[in-house]
Design a protein around this motif. Structure first.
Motif, PDB file in Angstrom:
ATOM      1  N   ALA A 114       0.822  -1.225   0.000  1.00 24.59           N
ATOM      2  CA  ALA A 114       0.000   0.000   0.000  1.00 24.59           C
ATOM      3  C   ALA A 114       0.852   1.268   0.000  1.00 24.59           C
ATOM      4  N   ARG A 115       2.105   1.159  -0.485  1.00 28.39           N
ATOM      5  CA  ARG A 115       2.971   2.338  -0.616  1.00 28.39           C
ATOM      6  C   ARG A 115       2.629   3.028  -1.943  1.00 28.39           C
ATOM      7  N   PRO A 116       2.308   4.339  -1.890  1.00 25.01           N
ATOM      8  CA  PRO A 116       1.877   5.033  -3.105  1.00 25.01           C
ATOM      9  C   PRO A 116       3.035   5.336  -4.055  1.00 25.01           C
ATOM     10  N   LEU A 117       2.696   5.411  -5.331  1.00 29.16           N
ATOM     11  CA  LEU A 117       3.656   5.789  -6.369  1.00 29.16           C
ATOM     12  C   LEU A 117       2.882   6.451  -7.495  1.00 29.16           C
ATOM     13  N   ILE A 118       3.591   7.201  -8.315  1.00 33.04           N
ATOM     14  CA  ILE A 118       2.969   7.889  -9.441  1.00 33.04           C
ATOM     15  C   ILE A 118       3.479   7.267 -10.735  1.00 33.04           C
TER      16      ILE A 118
ATOM     17  N   HIS B  32       1.218   7.860 -21.454  1.00 30.66           N
ATOM     18  CA  HIS B  32       0.609   8.485 -22.635  1.00 30.66           C
ATOM     19  C   HIS B  32      -0.912   8.440 -22.486  1.00 30.66           C
ATOM     20  N   GLY B  33      -1.584   9.484 -22.930  1.00 27.54           N
ATOM     21  CA  GLY B  33      -3.037   9.543 -22.835  1.00 27.54           C
ATOM     22  C   GLY B  33      -3.753   8.440 -23.579  1.00 27.54           C
ATOM     23  N   ASP B  34      -3.147   7.942 -24.658  1.00 29.31           N
ATOM     24  CA  ASP B  34      -3.804   6.916 -25.466  1.00 29.31           C
ATOM     25  C   ASP B  34      -3.341   5.498 -25.111  1.00 29.31           C
ATOM     26  N   CYS B  35      -2.730   5.333 -23.945  1.00 28.92           N
ATOM     27  CA  CYS B  35      -2.255   4.015 -23.513  1.00 28.92           C
ATOM     28  C   CYS B  35      -2.767   3.701 -22.110  1.00 28.92           C
ATOM     29  N   LYS B  36      -2.724   2.426 -21.770  1.00 26.63           N
ATOM     30  CA  LYS B  36      -3.039   1.964 -20.418  1.00 26.63           C
ATOM     31  C   LYS B  36      -1.747   1.486 -19.776  1.00 26.63           C
ATOM     32  N   VAL B  37      -1.758   1.369 -18.463  1.00 24.09           N
ATOM     33  CA  VAL B  37      -0.611   0.844 -17.729  1.00 24.09           C
ATOM     34  C   VAL B  37      -0.780  -0.663 -17.565  1.00 24.09           C
ATOM     35  N   SER B  38       0.238  -1.418 -17.963  1.00 25.36           N
ATOM     36  CA  SER B  38       0.274  -2.844 -17.641  1.00 25.36           C
ATOM     37  C   SER B  38       0.842  -2.929 -16.231  1.00 25.36           C
ATOM     38  N   THR B  39      -0.035  -3.191 -15.248  1.00 23.64           N
ATOM     39  CA  THR B  39       0.434  -3.239 -13.857  1.00 23.64           C
ATOM     40  C   THR B  39       1.402  -4.399 -13.658  1.00 23.64           C
ATOM     41  N   LYS B  40       1.238  -5.455 -14.436  1.00 28.58           N
ATOM     42  CA  LYS B  40       2.143  -6.602 -14.355  1.00 28.58           C
ATOM     43  C   LYS B  40       3.559  -6.195 -14.805  1.00 28.58           C
ATOM     44  N   ASN B  41       3.647  -5.508 -15.949  1.00 28.21           N
ATOM     45  CA  ASN B  41       4.945  -5.053 -16.452  1.00 28.21           C
ATOM     46  C   ASN B  41       5.552  -3.987 -15.547  1.00 28.21           C
ATOM     47  N   LEU B  42       4.712  -3.121 -14.994  1.00 25.89           N
ATOM     48  CA  LEU B  42       5.198  -2.089 -14.077  1.00 25.89           C
ATOM     49  C   LEU B  42       5.780  -2.732 -12.814  1.00 25.89           C
ATOM     50  N   ALA B  43       5.061  -3.691 -12.240  1.00 23.20           N
ATOM     51  CA  ALA B  43       5.531  -4.373 -11.031  1.00 23.20           C
ATOM     52  C   ALA B  43       6.884  -5.034 -11.291  1.00 23.20           C
ATOM     53  N   ARG B  44       7.031  -5.670 -12.457  1.00 16.78           N
ATOM     54  CA  ARG B  44       8.309  -6.293 -12.816  1.00 16.78           C
ATOM     55  C   ARG B  44       9.422  -5.263 -12.934  1.00 16.78           C
ATOM     56  N   ALA B  45       9.099  -4.100 -13.515  1.00 13.42           N
ATOM     57  CA  ALA B  45      10.101  -3.069 -13.794  1.00 13.42           C
ATOM     58  C   ALA B  45      10.603  -2.352 -12.546  1.00 13.42           C
ATOM     59  N   ILE B  46       9.762  -2.245 -11.506  1.00 15.77           N
ATOM     60  CA  ILE B  46      10.155  -1.352 -10.400  1.00 15.77           C
ATOM     61  C   ILE B  46      10.771  -2.042  -9.191  1.00 15.77           C
ATOM     62  N   PRO B  47      11.167  -3.162  -9.076  1.00  9.62           N
ATOM     63  CA  PRO B  47      10.511  -4.439  -8.849  1.00  9.62           C
ATOM     64  C   PRO B  47       9.729  -4.485  -7.552  1.00  9.62           C
ATOM     65  N   CYS B  48       8.536  -5.023  -7.684  1.00 10.35           N
ATOM     66  CA  CYS B  48       7.684  -5.313  -6.534  1.00 10.35           C
ATOM     67  C   CYS B  48       6.732  -6.426  -6.945  1.00 10.35           C
ATOM     68  N   LYS B  49       5.981  -6.956  -5.989  1.00 11.32           N
ATOM     69  CA  LYS B  49       5.093  -8.094  -6.286  1.00 11.32           C
ATOM     70  C   LYS B  49       3.898  -7.690  -7.130  1.00 11.32           C
ATOM     71  N   SER B  50       3.265  -6.573  -6.768  1.00 10.13           N
ATOM     72  CA  SER B  50       2.079  -6.150  -7.513  1.00 10.13           C
ATOM     73  C   SER B  50       1.876  -4.646  -7.386  1.00 10.13           C
ATOM     74  N   VAL B  51       1.152  -4.116  -8.371  1.00 14.67           N
ATOM     75  CA  VAL B  51       0.796  -2.699  -8.395  1.00 14.67           C
ATOM     76  C   VAL B  51      -0.674  -2.621  -8.781  1.00 14.67           C
ATOM     77  N   GLU B  52      -1.397  -1.719  -8.124  1.00 12.47           N
ATOM     78  CA  GLU B  52      -2.797  -1.502  -8.481  1.00 12.47           C
ATOM     79  C   GLU B  52      -3.130  -0.029  -8.301  1.00 12.47           C
ATOM     80  N   PRO B  53      -4.150   0.454  -9.025  1.00  9.60           N
ATOM     81  CA  PRO B  53      -4.557   1.853  -8.842  1.00  9.60           C
ATOM     82  C   PRO B  53      -5.070   2.067  -7.419  1.00  9.60           C
ATOM     83  N   CYS B  54      -4.813   3.250  -6.870  1.00 13.49           N
ATOM     84  CA  CYS B  54      -5.378   3.614  -5.569  1.00 13.49           C
ATOM     85  C   CYS B  54      -6.849   3.946  -5.759  1.00 13.49           C
TER      86      CYS B  54
END
Length: 163
Positions: free
Chosen positions: A61-65, A69-91
């Motif tokens: 539950a640690r926040p991040l920004i 791009h306006g015409d794209c969505k965030v792949s939370t799976k790819n983001l979690a891998r990149a930053i590394p953490c187990k999972s990411v979800e919108p607040c």
């Protein structure tokens, strides 16, 4: 001579001015749930150059920004891998508002209430100019993407999915 529309200061524009960042101001008619499609249309710019500011959280539950791009969505799976953490979800909206100090639809990565790590989709850094929320609904600022690295220490990631 046309009178310039007065735009009141926001936490975001105060921060940009404090750091002597050159930016252009772009007010537009905000539409509830209109998203970046509306702002791109109103400003006459490609939606790909309009950047969404998304407040998310990791598994602790640690926040991040995330800046996307306006015409794209965030792949939370790819983001979690990149930053590394187990999972990411919108607040949840009220949690995002508490962390950022901004109303949903008016969230800027600049001048947030709480300092959060910032991740930027790498493609955004390739653009000449981006349009990002200036801290209020119906108000974008135009800046060069380098400002995201210089002022926010944003970390580039690859997590975009085409909408």
């Amino acid at each position: 001579m046309a009178k310039k529309e007065h735009i009141s200061e926001t936490q975001a524009t105060q921060m940009l001015r404090k750091h002597q960042v050159v930016f252009s101001e772009h007010p537009y008619a905000y539409e509830e749930h209109g998203g970046t499609g509306v702002s791109a249309r109103e400003l006459g710019v490609p939606e790909h150059a309009v950047v969404k500011t998304l407040v998310m959280q990791d598994e602790g539950a640690r926040p991040l920004i995330v800046l996307m791009h306006g015409d794209c969505k965030v792949s939370t799976k790819n983001l979690a891998r990149a930053i590394p953490c187990k999972s990411v979800e919108p607040c949840k909206p009220e949690v995002a508002q508490r962390h950022s100090g901004y109303q949903i639809g008016g969230t800027s990565p600049f001048g947030t209430k709480r300092t959060m790590p910032v991740f930027v989709e790498a493609g955004i850094l390739q653009l000449d100019i981006i349009y990002i929320n200036g801290g209020r609904r119906g108000y974008l600022v135009g800046i060069v993407p380098q400002v995201l690295l210089d002022l926010l220490a944003a970390r580039p990631v690859h997590c975009a999915l085409q909408e």
